[in-house]
Motif scaffolding. Sequence first.
Motif, PDB file in Angstrom:
ATOM      1  N   LEU A 165      19.121  87.500  49.254  1.00  0.00           N
ATOM      2  CA  LEU A 165      20.212  87.679  48.300  1.00  0.00           C
ATOM      3  C   LEU A 165      21.582  87.326  48.885  1.00  0.00           C
ATOM      4  O   LEU A 165      22.601  87.529  48.231  1.00  0.00           O
ATOM      5  N   SER A 166      21.606  86.781  50.070  1.00  0.00           N
ATOM      6  CA  SER A 166      22.867  86.367  50.698  1.00  0.00           C
ATOM      7  C   SER A 166      23.161  84.910  50.366  1.00  0.00           C
ATOM      8  O   SER A 166      23.336  84.063  51.244  1.00  0.00           O
ATOM      9  N   THR A 167      23.206  84.621  49.107  1.00  0.00           N
ATOM     10  CA  THR A 167      23.474  83.274  48.621  1.00  0.00           C
ATOM     11  C   THR A 167      23.999  83.376  47.200  1.00  0.00           C
ATOM     12  O   THR A 167      23.972  84.453  46.611  1.00  0.00           O
TER      13      THR A 167
ATOM     14  N   ALA B 187      16.727  82.271  43.241  1.00  0.00           N
ATOM     15  CA  ALA B 187      15.271  82.333  43.005  1.00  0.00           C
ATOM     16  C   ALA B 187      14.520  81.599  44.116  1.00  0.00           C
ATOM     17  O   ALA B 187      13.469  82.066  44.571  1.00  0.00           O
ATOM     18  N   HIS B 188      15.055  80.474  44.576  1.00  0.00           N
ATOM     19  CA  HIS B 188      14.442  79.733  45.674  1.00  0.00           C
ATOM     20  C   HIS B 188      14.417  80.572  46.952  1.00  0.00           C
ATOM     21  O   HIS B 188      13.439  80.558  47.692  1.00  0.00           O
ATOM     22  N   HIS B 189      15.483  81.321  47.214  1.00  0.00           N
ATOM     23  CA  HIS B 189      15.517  82.178  48.399  1.00  0.00           C
ATOM     24  C   HIS B 189      14.503  83.303  48.296  1.00  0.00           C
ATOM     25  O   HIS B 189      13.910  83.686  49.300  1.00  0.00           O
TER      26      HIS B 189
ATOM     27  N   TRP C  25      14.225  78.093  36.160  1.00  0.00           N
ATOM     28  CA  TRP C  25      15.221  78.635  35.223  1.00  0.00           C
ATOM     29  C   TRP C  25      14.792  79.988  34.674  1.00  0.00           C
ATOM     30  O   TRP C  25      15.599  80.922  34.619  1.00  0.00           O
ATOM     31  N   GLU C  26      13.539  80.108  34.267  1.00  0.00           N
ATOM     32  CA  GLU C  26      13.086  81.404  33.747  1.00  0.00           C
ATOM     33  C   GLU C  26      13.019  82.439  34.866  1.00  0.00           C
ATOM     34  O   GLU C  26      13.310  83.619  34.634  1.00  0.00           O
ATOM     35  N   ALA C  27      12.676  82.014  36.086  1.00  0.00           N
ATOM     36  CA  ALA C  27      12.677  82.933  37.224  1.00  0.00           C
ATOM     37  C   ALA C  27      14.106  83.414  37.498  1.00  0.00           C
ATOM     38  O   ALA C  27      14.333  84.606  37.743  1.00  0.00           O
ATOM     39  N   ARG C  28      15.060  82.492  37.447  1.00  0.00           N
ATOM     40  CA  ARG C  28      16.465  82.861  37.659  1.00  0.00           C
ATOM     41  C   ARG C  28      16.918  83.889  36.630  1.00  0.00           C
ATOM     42  O   ARG C  28      17.550  84.890  36.967  1.00  0.00           O
ATOM     43  N   ASP C  29      16.584  83.661  35.377  1.00  0.00           N
ATOM     44  CA  ASP C  29      16.985  84.597  34.324  1.00  0.00           C
ATOM     45  C   ASP C  29      16.372  85.973  34.544  1.00  0.00           C
ATOM     46  O   ASP C  29      17.054  86.996  34.384  1.00  0.00           O
ATOM     47  N   ALA C  30      15.102  86.025  34.913  1.00  0.00           N
ATOM     48  CA  ALA C  30      14.426  87.311  35.159  1.00  0.00           C
ATOM     49  C   ALA C  30      15.035  88.016  36.376  1.00  0.00           C
ATOM     50  O   ALA C  30      15.264  89.233  36.348  1.00  0.00           O
ATOM     51  N   ILE C  31      15.308  87.259  37.430  1.00  0.00           N
ATOM     52  CA  ILE C  31      15.909  87.837  38.630  1.00  0.00           C
ATOM     53  C   ILE C  31      17.311  88.355  38.329  1.00  0.00           C
ATOM     54  O   ILE C  31      17.666  89.471  38.716  1.00  0.00           O
ATOM     55  N   ASN C  32      18.114  87.566  37.623  1.00  0.00           N
ATOM     56  CA  ASN C  32      19.470  88.003  37.290  1.00  0.00           C
ATOM     57  C   ASN C  32      19.462  89.256  36.430  1.00  0.00           C
ATOM     58  O   ASN C  32      20.304  90.139  36.588  1.00  0.00           O
ATOM     59  N   LYS C  33      18.519  89.337  35.507  1.00  0.00           N
ATOM     60  CA  LYS C  33      18.405  90.523  34.643  1.00  0.00           C
ATOM     61  C   LYS C  33      18.080  91.754  35.489  1.00  0.00           C
ATOM     62  O   LYS C  33      18.695  92.812  35.319  1.00  0.00           O
TER      63      LYS C  33
ATOM     64  N   GLN D  17      20.746  95.147  36.696  1.00  0.00           N
ATOM     65  CA  GLN D  17      20.472  96.578  36.564  1.00  0.00           C
ATOM     66  C   GLN D  17      20.950  97.351  37.791  1.00  0.00           C
ATOM     67  O   GLN D  17      21.250  98.533  37.706  1.00  0.00           O
ATOM     68  N   GLU D  18      21.005  96.684  38.939  1.00  0.00           N
ATOM     69  CA  GLU D  18      21.470  97.313  40.178  1.00  0.00           C
ATOM     70  C   GLU D  18      22.944  97.020  40.448  1.00  0.00           C
ATOM     71  O   GLU D  18      23.475  97.389  41.494  1.00  0.00           O
TER      72      GLU D  18
END
Length: 188
Positions: free
Chosen positions: A68-70, A103-105, A116-124, A128-129
């Motif tokens: 998450l350092s990106t 998402a790549h990291h 793109w869908e992975a990015r959206d799920a990760i961002n969602k 929350q945090e």
Amino acid sequence: MSDVGIFIWIASILYSIKVFGFLNVFRIYLLPYLWVNHWLVLITFLQHTDPAIPHYEASAFTFPRGALSTFDRELMGGPSIIGQITGWICATATHGICETHVAHHICSKIPHYHAWEARDAINKRLAQEGIFLQGNPATWSEAFRVVRECKFVEDEGEVRFYKNAKGKAARVPVFTNAGVSDSGIDMQ
């Protein structure tokens, strides 16, 4: 061994210049090579360098922290109509390498057509945090801002941030108790 490869590459370019002429080699090989690599350098630099991105000492480093350092950044995008159009063109042409970097990291095996869908799920989930990893659009003006603001990282503390030429960090770690906490980064 890589030195040998570089020597062979340079020798091949020089030989090609001798055989085909500088202008032909420049137009057919060197110009496209420099064009592609300038984008890769710009994108990589901006994904991993920002005053808001933490750097961890080995004792504080964990895989999630490193992953998450990106930042995700919109390549050549922006809020204007032109920015939205150029952002869409660049994201499409590069398969979203700039926009889906977090998402790549987290999982480098995600194929680009699912990034793109992975990015959206990760961002969602990260939202929350209270974690938001969207940087400013990846443009040359942003690169110049980052170069101005990210001069050095001091070798002190378990969690570090870039400092500017005056020695000021845009963020500092906040520890609610002894040791490094996953809860805390605060803005100055």
